[in-house]
Write an enzyme that holds these catalytic residues in place. Structure first.
Site, short mmCIF file in Angstrom:
data_model
loop_
_atom_site.label_atom_id
_atom_site.label_comp_id
_atom_site.label_asym_id
_atom_site.label_seq_id
_atom_site.Cartn_x
_atom_site.Cartn_y
_atom_site.Cartn_z
N SER A 190 0.90 -1.38 -0.08
CA SER A 190 -0.10 0.00 0.08
C SER A 190 0.97 1.12 -0.12
O SER A 190 0.60 2.16 -0.60
CB SER A 190 -0.91 0.08 1.48
OG SER A 190 -0.16 -0.18 2.37
N ALA B 181 4.41 1.36 -0.88
CA ALA B 181 5.47 1.37 -1.85
C ALA B 181 5.49 0.13 -2.60
O ALA B 181 4.85 -1.00 -2.39
CB ALA B 181 6.75 1.79 -1.16
N GLN B 182 6.31 0.26 -3.86
CA GLN B 182 6.44 -1.11 -4.43
C GLN B 182 8.13 -1.26 -4.39
O GLN B 182 8.93 -0.12 -4.60
CB GLN B 182 5.76 -1.35 -5.78
CG GLN B 182 6.26 -0.10 -6.67
CD GLN B 182 5.21 -0.40 -7.98
OE1 GLN B 182 4.00 -0.63 -7.94
NE2 GLN B 182 5.65 0.08 -9.02
N VAL B 183 8.52 -2.58 -4.80
CA VAL B 183 10.02 -2.78 -4.97
C VAL B 183 10.39 -3.29 -6.37
O VAL B 183 9.70 -4.11 -6.76
CB VAL B 183 10.40 -3.90 -3.83
CG1 VAL B 183 11.93 -3.98 -4.05
CG2 VAL B 183 10.17 -3.15 -2.61
N ASP C 5 8.29 -6.13 12.83
CA ASP C 5 7.43 -6.67 11.42
C ASP C 5 8.27 -7.76 11.09
O ASP C 5 8.11 -8.07 9.75
CB ASP C 5 6.99 -5.52 10.61
CG ASP C 5 5.87 -5.90 9.88
OD1 ASP C 5 5.14 -6.81 10.26
OD2 ASP C 5 5.77 -5.51 8.54
#
Length: 566
Positions: free
Chosen positions: A148, A150-152, A301
């Site tokens: 939700s 960021a993206q890698v 996490d």
């Protein structure tokens, strides 16, 4: 204990604009659609909305076929990323929500479709201030992961190093700020009309969520988290933390070393690679111990999607958006509490809670000890491999209402981490209980914390403060004693706390006397060393007297410090 007065949102979120009102209406409609009338019907403004919603056929069908927790999960999924994040955080708050809702919210997945690669490339170029071709030799347009925030993308740096580039989702900050304003408005209204909402401090819960999600939005801060954790494990090969490439990192873009490894939640691949599951379990326990107790800085996490196994059974972690921090006194109390529970010494466990101020001073300690026994026995009276301290901590959170225990946000994060670490260890080695493996380490660490090394370290840390205070000590002490003799000291005493206050005053006077005596002897020792011809008059070297006085002074000051630690 009466509920506190309604809290107000932070000033930045008090002014609602038209987009906030429209978003509130959509949220109210979604809650009503899933039969969550109690969440909106308690607020007068939304009551007509709740009444009308009961006429919608879809709503009635959902209410009949889904549990309350499942309907809440579906509503949060429909409302989008900020509410999914809020649901994930609420899934750790067993002090707030019943177990059936916790179970449903734990199933929320932070996975959303990726945004277009052209937008990702534009974000990288704008953030790094250079064309993509200058910053990277290669940049894969197709993301390897999307969430939700960021993206890698996989990339290759100019020096040939393979890197993971995390790119923040365009426009996500505005979306989150809008939803935060709405969440604060809902929470404030709930506290205004519902006593239970005030007791559970809805506004404060949203405030904790706002802090967490703001930290996740700042990718530069996430890089700092990773750097700190990497530095902590610099000499420990059981955990590998990726290196951050700061020249390619900003608030919107995070570039780090590419992590190779087998996903820890794919047992078939691990078995094929002949991973030593027993050693991985031990490594997980060691990583947890060092993060929580030795460093007080832990990855909060560590779910299976963020943990990999590398060569040599090494654990490798990613995603450092949420970190937990425990101060030294919190670590000591936590270790003392866990050891007391493992020994089933509930008297000591209750005393630790009181010393840590996790319960009010006027708590009925007999009743509290009995409550701890009721919490712990069902957990500890099981086969060794089934004992879960995470479950025990969760049950402890559920006693907050009865004994007015304030929520400890860092311990909530820790409980979530304990669940993940216990799960990793148990999945790999069902016969192992990490707490029995950690018990000797905890005892050794506690002995170090209470031993002379710790005292010496504290003395070194306090030396600058003593250097500042010692010259002023005679004047301050004289003024204090003069006011005491002249009956000018005013003490406000309360009945239930009187005995405790008397003890603290006596201890304070005792420590003050030792400190004052020690300081006087130190000054006298220094002065005697400077008096010309003193040794000849005494018949022995003057430095003997100086050393004796200084030694006695240091002993008195050390005793005052030891007395304070007790």
């Amino acid at each position: 204990m009466p509920a506190p007065p309604p809290a107000k949102p932070p000033a930045a979120y008090r002014r609602l604009r038209p987009r906030h009102v429209l978003r509130m209406l959509r949220i109210a409609r979604t809650f009503a659609k899933y039969g969550l009338d109690e969440l909106i019907g308690a607020i007068p403004f939304f009551r007509p909305y709740a009444w009308v919603s009961r006429l919608v056929p879809f709503r009635n069908r959902v209410v009949r076929t889904h549990t309350h927790g499942a309907r809440l999960r579906l509503a949060m999924e429909e409302l989008g990323p900020p509410f999914i994040k809020l649901g994930q955080i609420l899934s750790t708050r067993r002090d707030l929500l019943p177990e059936d809702i916790i179970g449903e919210l734990s199933a929320l997945q932070d996975a959303v479709p990726s945004f277009p690669s052209d937008q990702a490339a534009a974000m990288v170029e704008r953030s790094l201030g250079a064309p993509l071709e200058e910053s990277f030799l290669e940049f894969d347009r197709e993301p390897v992961a999307s969430a939700s925030i960021a993206q890698v993308h996989r990339a290759v740096l100019p020096d040939g190093e393979v890197a993971a580039v995390k790119v923040r989702r365009p426009g996500i900050e505005r979306v989150i700020e809008t939803d935060l304003a709405v969440m604060f408005a809902f929470a404030a209204q709930a506290e205004r009309y519902l006593t239970e909402a005030r007791r559970l401090r809805f506004v404060a819960v949203v405030g904790e969520f706002a802090k967490t999600i703001h930290d996740e939005l700042d990718l530069e801060k996430e890089g700092a988290h990773a750097s700190q954790l990497r530095r902590n494990f610099h000499n420990n090969p059981v955990l590998r933390v990726p290196r951050i490439y700061w020249g390619h990192t900003t608030r919107d873009v995070l570039t780090m070393e590419w992590v190779e490894g087998l996903p820890i939640d794919e047992p078939d691949k691990l078995a094929e690679a002949k991973v030593d599951v027993v050693e991985v379990s031990r490594n997980a326990a060691e990583v947890f111990f060092q993060q929580v107790f030795r460093d007080g800085y832990f990855h909060a996490d560590m779910h299976p999607g963020n943990v990999f196994v590398g060569p040599g059974n090494q654990l490798r972690v990613v995603d450092f958006g949420i970190m937990g921090i425990l101060a030294a006194d919190q670590r000591r109390y936590l270790a003392d509490m866990l050891l007391a529970f493992l020994r089933r010494d509930y008297t000591r466990a209750a005393e630790v809670h009181l010393e840590a101020e996790y319960v009010p001073p006027d708590t009925d300690m007999v009743a509290f000890e009995d409550a701890l026994r009721a919490i712990a026995e069902p957990v500890l009276d099981r086969p060794l491999q089934e004992i879960s301290m995470a479950n025990l901590l969760m049950r402890l959170f559920q006693t907050t209402r009865r004994f007015h225990m304030p929520t400890q946000p860092q311990l909530v994060l820790l409980q979530k981490t304990m669940v993940n670490v216990e799960g990793i260890a148990r999945d790999f080695n069902p016969e192992m209980n990490i707490w029995l493996a950690l018990q000797p380490l905890l005892r050794e660490w506690m002995e170090e914390e209470k031993g002379p090394t710790r005292l010496w370290n504290e003395l070194r840390q306090e030396a600058p403060e003593w250097n500042r205070l010692l010259p002023r000590l005679p004047r301050v002490t004289s003024a204090f004693l003069e006011r005491a003799v002249n009956d000018e000291l005013v003490l406000n005493l309360r009945g239930p706390q009187l005995d405790q206050l008397r003890q603290e005053v006596r201890a304070g006077i005792r420590r003050l006397a030792f400190t004052w005596t020690g300081a006087t002897l130190l000054v006298a020792g220094a002065a005697s060393a400077l008096i010309p011809g003193l040794g000849a008059r005494l018949g022995f070297p003057a430095w003997w007297l100086a050393a004796g006085l200084a030694g006695a002074g240091l002993a008195a000051i050390l005793w005052s410090l030891v007395d304070r630690r007790r």
